[in-house]
Scaffold this active site. Structure first.
Site, PDB file in Angstrom:
ATOM      1  N   THR A  95     -51.895  36.068  18.129  1.00  0.00           N
ATOM      2  CA  THR A  95     -51.323  35.700  16.965  1.00  0.00           C
ATOM      3  C   THR A  95     -49.894  35.829  17.008  1.00  0.00           C
ATOM      4  O   THR A  95     -49.451  35.992  18.195  1.00  0.00           O
ATOM      5  CB  THR A  95     -51.726  37.421  16.471  1.00  0.00           C
ATOM      6  OG1 THR A  95     -53.286  37.864  15.681  1.00  0.00           O
ATOM      7  CG2 THR A  95     -50.749  37.342  14.684  1.00  0.00           C
TER       8      THR A  95
ATOM      9  N   VAL B 173     -61.475  39.869   7.206  1.00  0.00           N
ATOM     10  CA  VAL B 173     -59.535  39.551   7.198  1.00  0.00           C
ATOM     11  C   VAL B 173     -58.962  40.734   8.035  1.00  0.00           C
ATOM     12  O   VAL B 173     -59.297  41.886   8.367  1.00  0.00           O
ATOM     13  CB  VAL B 173     -59.163  40.028   5.741  1.00  0.00           C
ATOM     14  CG1 VAL B 173     -57.940  39.870   5.846  1.00  0.00           C
ATOM     15  CG2 VAL B 173     -59.496  38.709   4.437  1.00  0.00           C
TER      16      VAL B 173
ATOM     17  N   ASP C  85     -55.337  41.928   9.342  1.00  0.00           N
ATOM     18  CA  ASP C  85     -53.937  42.394   9.582  1.00  0.00           C
ATOM     19  C   ASP C  85     -53.287  41.591   9.327  1.00  0.00           C
ATOM     20  O   ASP C  85     -51.708  42.087   8.597  1.00  0.00           O
ATOM     21  CB  ASP C  85     -53.104  43.245  11.012  1.00  0.00           C
ATOM     22  CG  ASP C  85     -52.937  42.820  11.695  1.00  0.00           C
ATOM     23  OD1 ASP C  85     -54.334  42.472  12.539  1.00  0.00           O
ATOM     24  OD2 ASP C  85     -52.329  43.009  12.404  1.00  0.00           O
TER      25      ASP C  85
ATOM     26  N   GLY D 161     -56.497  44.214  14.873  1.00  0.00           N
ATOM     27  CA  GLY D 161     -56.551  44.006  13.184  1.00  0.00           C
ATOM     28  C   GLY D 161     -56.873  45.326  12.526  1.00  0.00           C
ATOM     29  O   GLY D 161     -56.463  46.163  11.738  1.00  0.00           O
TER      30      GLY D 161
END
Ligand code: GLY
Length: 318
Positions: A185, A214, A216, A238
């Site tokens: 990320t 989905v 974070d 996440g």
């Protein structure tokens, strides 16, 4: 008006990083461009978007080109940005675009919404003029294949896990998926010459995750948060970052303490709970902060014309 602290800090994921030199080179490019813009009077939002766009285009990182794939080989990317005044834009599970952060910026500037997901996000991107783009790399396919070959035990475990008494997750639940544990990320936090703060985060998600999951990086307060006391971008696992709203937690603490102290406390707590987590940020006075529980986090920053990289960790004075 504050005219002194101008700077940018970027990360390219927390985890175990094999090719540290390559991660550092990509960070340098992003940091230099963000800083150059800040010096030319760009605002903090423009700087973080530029830096994250460069990192999304780097196939080494798990964002934009090079994004990790879902268990069925799909691309679903998350990205968001926020300014200290509370302006926010995000996309979740977007596909078919080169730079999710640029679409998130359009959500912020061109809509009344905060977060747009899935097909709706892609449709919105097309309306905004973003062309179809395939971000899948051979490397991402190989990484998925490794997870498929070893089974996605980690994700089954996540789905079965229950925390009825609010107990912390087991080390296994908080640990990185194996094999091929890489968290790439990307994120950037900047403070401009007026002392304004902004943050942007973008992720291709966790390799081999369930379709529709989905992370974070799209979520206000979880992977991305800015307020008058500071701004933070997170990286790592996440689910745990969302469960604890970690970016917001750090920024809230900055109301009463320097960013570096807030970061140290939250990272220590995350370490106790065995979370895979890392974060970067600035407090409102331009105090830089960073920390991670993982063996490595790729990060770097530029302040007062000086560039610092995680590869020089031992040389740095905190
Ligand atoms: N931190 C990125 C993710 O969990 O998707």
């Amino acid at each position: 008006m504050n005219s002194s602290p101008l700077g940018i800090v970027c990360h390219a994921g927390a985890g175990t990083i094999d090719d540290k030199a390559a991660y550092a080179a990509g960070l340098t490019e992003a940091i230099d461009e963000g800083y150059r813009l800040l010096r030319q009077s760009a605002n903090a939002m423009e700087a973080v978007v530029a830096a994250v766009t460069i990192m999304e285009d780097n196939p080494l990182y798990d964002a934009g080109t090079g994004s990790d794939l879902t268990i069925d080989g799909q691309v679903e990317m998350d990205a968001s940005l926020m300014t200290q005044e509370g302006r926010f834009g995000g996309v979740a599970g977007i596909t078919g675009v080169k730079n999710p952060i640029l679409v998130a910026q359009k959500v912020m500037t061109e809509t009344d919404h905060l977060l747009v997901c899935g097909l709706g996000a892609t449709e919105f991107a097309r309306k905004m003029g973003f062309e179809d783009y395939n971000v899948v790399t051979e490397r991402a396919r190989t990484r998925l294949q490794k997870v498929v070959d070893h089974g996605s035990k980690y994700f089954l475990k996540m789905n079965q896990q229950r925390f009825p008494d609010g107990a912390p997750p087991t080390p296994e639940a908080g640990a990185l998926p194996q094999p091929g544990s890489k968290m790439g990320t990307v994120g950037a936090v900047a403070i401009d010459k007026h002392g304004n703060l902004a943050v942007a985060t973008s992720s291709g998600g966790i390799v081999g995750r369930m379709r529709g999951r989905v992370g974070d990086s799209a979520i206000l307060g979880a992977g991305t948060y800015a307020g008058l006391s500071g701004a933070v971008s997170c990286t790592g696992h996440g689910e745990e970052i969302m469960r604890r709203s970690l970016a917001r937690d750090i920024v809230e603490r900055m109301k009463t303490m320097p960013g570096s102290t807030a970061m140290t406390l939250v990272v220590a707590e995350a370490r106790r709970k065995k979370l895979a987590f890392g974060a970067i940020g600035f407090d409102a006075r331009g105090g830089i902060c960073y920390g991670h529980t993982t063996p490595d986090m790729a990060y770097g920053y530029k302040v007062a014309e000086r560039l610092f990289l995680f590869t020089e960790e031992k040389l740095r004075i905190r």
